[in-house]
Design a protein around this motif. Structure first.
Motif, short mmCIF file in Angstrom:
data_model
loop_
_atom_site.label_atom_id
_atom_site.label_comp_id
_atom_site.label_asym_id
_atom_site.label_seq_id
_atom_site.Cartn_x
_atom_site.Cartn_y
_atom_site.Cartn_z
N ASN A 18 -1.69 4.99 5.41
CA ASN A 18 -1.34 5.76 4.28
C ASN A 18 -2.12 7.16 4.00
OD1 ASN A 18 -0.42 5.68 1.55
ND2 ASN A 18 -2.67 5.33 0.57
N GLN A 19 -3.47 7.22 4.62
CA GLN A 19 -4.21 8.34 4.40
C GLN A 19 -3.67 9.45 5.52
OE1 GLN A 19 -6.83 9.32 2.27
NE2 GLN A 19 -6.33 11.30 3.08
N THR B 277 0.77 -1.28 -0.14
CA THR B 277 -0.10 0.04 -0.07
C THR B 277 0.89 1.18 0.02
OG1 THR B 277 -1.74 -1.08 1.25
CG2 THR B 277 -1.67 1.34 1.29
N ASP C 123 -5.99 -4.55 5.83
CA ASP C 123 -6.21 -3.22 4.63
C ASP C 123 -6.67 -2.36 5.35
OD1 ASP C 123 -5.71 -5.00 2.68
OD2 ASP C 123 -7.56 -5.75 2.14
N ASN D 149 -4.46 1.19 4.99
CA ASN D 149 -5.40 2.62 4.39
C ASN D 149 -5.22 3.61 5.48
OD1 ASN D 149 -5.58 1.10 1.91
ND2 ASN D 149 -7.58 0.30 2.63
#
Length: 271
Positions: free
Chosen positions: A265-266, A51, A258, A262
């Motif tokens: 990452n955000q 990711t 996940d 995520n």
């Protein structure tokens, strides 16, 4: 992403790991510190790179000399987490950071899981130019880390005093590397490492006052709040700290990989 198996030299055994790089331009590198008795191909070190490289981050994951519980490499000499010391763990992170600096990334983003998160707080306190820190279920650290078992009843459980005495006896006999069985995780440990663990592990909450970069502190809602006190870290942190509690999530983020990837990452995109 591109995947490169790498070797990082130290003053004794080398550190083996993997360096992931994105296909396009690189924003910065991430250095990942694995949890106690884990390694570069388990946990976050395994599921985060796919990711994060898509967002332009290089990702370094590596084994400390104290990886796994017990292992061998190119001989029959035992190595691994049963023999680790805090000083060795911290020095392994410095070796890895120097390797990464030689690649052109002098101030990487730091991520650490569990014990790796505790070590990460010390690393960032020592490296104030760190741009961001992500703590994945970082332990409390300090003298209470393994003396108060919490709901998980980890480490020595109710046999701490007896194991401490036995460890002291073995060290006094000149046998610091002799192994002792423990009733709880991580099940077997050397006398020297046991004494080191209960004395020298970094105090995560105390170190928070020395950390000024943005921090993301994550914990699963199935984890012990006393052992992984993300909220207490946020209150003590010198800089801004966001706390995220992941629903239906254990210490290893099983089935929530996940969601965690995520979220991180955000958060990085917003820094």
């Amino acid at each position: 992403m591109h995947t490169e198996l790498i070797t990082i030299p130290t003053d004794t055994l080398s550190l083996e790991g993997v360096f992931y790089t994105p296909d396009g331009p690189i924003k910065n590198a991430i250095i990942y510190f694995h949890g106690n008795t884990m390694n570069f191909y388990t946990g976050g070190a395994r599921f985060l790179p796919a990711t994060l490289t898509k967002s332009g981050y290089a990702f370094l994951a590596f084994n400390r000399r104290g990886h796994d519980v017990l292992s061998t490499r190119n001989s029959r000499i035992a190595e691994g987490g049963a023999f680790q010391t805090v000083r060795e763990s911290l020095s392994d992170h410095e070796y890895a950071a120097k390797w990464l600096a030689a690649k052109g990334f002098e101030n990487p983003i730091v991520m650490g899981h569990s014990y790796g998160g505790m070590l990460a707080t010390q690393f960032v306190a020592d490296h104030p130019q760190t741009p961001a820190l992500v703590l994945l279920s970082a332990g409390k650290g300090g003298p209470d880390q393994d003396q108060v078992p919490g709901s998980e009843k980890l480490f020595a459980m109710d046999q701490g005093p007896a194991l401490k005495q036995r460890a002291q006896e073995l060290v006094a006999m000149g046998k610091p590397k002799d192994l002792m069985m423990m009733p709880g995780w991580w099940y077997v440990i050397s006398a020297e490492s046991y004494l080191d663990r209960i004395k020298n592990v970094p105090d995560t909450i105390a170190l928070a006052s020395k950390i000024h970069c943005p921090v993301l502190a994550i914990r699963g809602d199935l984890e012990d709040v006393h052992r992984y006190p993300a909220e207490d870290f946020a209150k003590a942190c010198a800089g801004h700290c966001d706390v995220e509690i992941i629903k239906d999530c254990d210490h290893f983020y099983n089935q929530q990989e996940d969601v965690v990837a995520n979220l991180i990452n955000q958060w990085l995109q917003n820094q």
